[in-house]
Design an enzyme around this catalytic site. Sequence first.
Site, PDB file in Angstrom:
ATOM      1  N   ILE A 180       0.841  -1.205   0.000  1.00 61.68           N
ATOM      2  CA  ILE A 180       0.000   0.000   0.000  1.00 61.68           C
ATOM      3  C   ILE A 180       0.871   1.248   0.000  1.00 61.68           C
ATOM      4  O   ILE A 180       0.629   2.195  -0.759  1.00 61.68           O
ATOM      5  CB  ILE A 180      -0.940  -0.003   1.225  1.00 61.68           C
ATOM      6  CG1 ILE A 180      -1.912  -1.189   1.139  1.00 61.68           C
ATOM      7  CG2 ILE A 180      -1.720   1.307   1.304  1.00 61.68           C
ATOM      8  CD1 ILE A 180      -2.738  -1.384   2.404  1.00 61.68           C
ATOM      9  N   ARG A 268      -3.354  -4.264   6.612  1.00 63.26           N
ATOM     10  CA  ARG A 268      -4.749  -4.437   6.976  1.00 63.26           C
ATOM     11  C   ARG A 268      -4.906  -5.654   7.876  1.00 63.26           C
ATOM     12  O   ARG A 268      -4.078  -6.563   7.877  1.00 63.26           O
ATOM     13  CB  ARG A 268      -5.613  -4.597   5.716  1.00 63.26           C
ATOM     14  CG  ARG A 268      -5.483  -3.418   4.757  1.00 63.26           C
ATOM     15  CD  ARG A 268      -6.293  -3.644   3.498  1.00 63.26           C
ATOM     16  NE  ARG A 268      -7.725  -3.679   3.754  1.00 63.26           N
ATOM     17  CZ  ARG A 268      -8.498  -2.587   3.803  1.00 63.26           C
ATOM     18  NH1 ARG A 268      -7.970  -1.387   3.611  1.00 63.26           N
ATOM     19  NH2 ARG A 268      -9.793  -2.697   4.028  1.00 63.26           N
ATOM     20  N   ALA A 315      -7.333  -9.580  -3.884  1.00 61.77           N
ATOM     21  CA  ALA A 315      -8.706  -9.663  -4.375  1.00 61.77           C
ATOM     22  C   ALA A 315      -8.919 -10.884  -5.254  1.00 61.77           C
ATOM     23  O   ALA A 315      -9.948 -11.570  -5.159  1.00 61.77           O
ATOM     24  CB  ALA A 315      -9.059  -8.389  -5.143  1.00 61.77           C
ATOM     25  N   HIS A 439       7.099 -10.797 -31.294  1.00 62.60           N
ATOM     26  CA  HIS A 439       8.154  -9.786 -31.208  1.00 62.60           C
ATOM     27  C   HIS A 439       7.708  -8.526 -31.946  1.00 62.60           C
ATOM     28  O   HIS A 439       7.134  -8.609 -33.026  1.00 62.60           O
ATOM     29  CB  HIS A 439       9.432 -10.312 -31.853  1.00 62.60           C
ATOM     30  CG  HIS A 439      10.527  -9.279 -31.941  1.00 62.60           C
ATOM     31  ND1 HIS A 439      11.279  -8.918 -30.850  1.00 62.60           N
ATOM     32  CD2 HIS A 439      10.957  -8.524 -32.988  1.00 62.60           C
ATOM     33  CE1 HIS A 439      12.154  -7.988 -31.218  1.00 62.60           C
ATOM     34  NE2 HIS A 439      11.987  -7.731 -32.511  1.00 62.60           N
TER      35      HIS A 439
END
Length: 461
Positions: A180, A268, A315, A439
């Site tokens: 974070i 958290r 998530a 490429h």
Amino acid sequence: MDFDVLVIGGGPGGYVAAIRAAQLGAKTALVEKEELGGTCLNRGCIPTKALLAASEKVAEIKQAEKFGISVSGLKVDFERMIERKNAVVNRLRGGVNFLLQKNKVKVFKGTAGFLDGRTVQISRGGENEKATAAKIIIATGSVPRRLNIPGNAEGVLDSDDVLNLRELPESLVIIGGGVIGVEFGSIFSNLGTKVTIVEIMDRILPQVDRELAGLLLNQLKKKGITVLTGSKVEEVRKAGSRNVVLVSRGGSAGAEVVADKVLVAPGRVPFVEGLNLEAAGVAWSREGIAVSEDLTTSIDHIYAIGDVTGGVQLAHLASAQGIRAAEHAAGRKSYISMKYVPSCIYTDPEVASAGFTEEELQQKGIAYKAARFPLQASGKALAMGYEEGLVKILYDPEFGEVLGVHMVAPRATDIIAEAVLAMRAELTVAEIATTIHAHPTLSEALLEAAHVAHGTPIHSA
């Protein structure tokens, strides 16, 4: 009111679990106290990426001269950036609501607390109603960790608060050099804010491969970000309209850093407040709710997924767990592998990894070799203006099986999916090296690292 499956929490784990359960024919309900989408959509993944996209455009414009483009009059309208961020969030939130309706999931607005193992009380605005279910999935996520820092500052923010600023701060101290902290540091630095990151550990991103963390640290410093590792914030106090942050380092006397705003970003913690887990008999601790491989709790018809389990807070992992829990609740075997989970850090350049780090392999006593390909040898990266970065493959020296992949590179968070698929399929470095890649692309860096591991280096010495 009776349901087959009831999900508590409407984040990326919860709403996905509810949709999958409904798809499998279960009469499904979902309880969410705030907005659908949870932290990820409303206060995490999506809003930060919307701001990051804006900040990257600013950074690109500032470097336009080296591409032969002259730009003048650059102005950052931070309030409009926030408005765009909110518009993106609202649009996606509406999409989640549509999907739940389309799959006939009953959505309750309110908080849920267990009355017993199969009954929850849903509360909103002083009104209560009860709902029962054969299977219950807890997906209440996490909340910002609080630090008890002495002082009387008014400009101290958490990761939720900082997304609602209306003015761009001239200076910002970030307490915490984890994911974070470095993501917000990259965003605000790109926008012109003077950023200082204070990390109590001896390096930033302690969970990331040490070599990659070092590479990113160099890039952050080149952006003008001050990084103080092995440092502790002792006090934050108000000084006129600004804040004074007292930082001690290595036991030495404190130094003062003055900033407009202070962001507290130490990570958290699982959120279980109000769930009344004891009434259901669900075992839990401060580290989260313990679950089995099938994501059942100590009560076999109650599941827990995502951040509330106290594991890796991602998530996409919560979503995968939501599908697995819903399928298990429906009596189906789930084929979702939880062994290789990509970890992505959206700095500039990005950091992505999957599998073991070198430190983990060494601690476990697992034999390995490392193959590296520097981005300075990548045609696409140089064309884009990136001269520093790395893709590293860790592999079994006997059979060539891929054990871990780590990269610091533009779009690394997209490229890592190929590495995860390769590890899931138990591919060898030889099989990656003999797979044709387009490429010029950034994904060629993974190919080239595999060539090095296979003993057939082409574009590296």
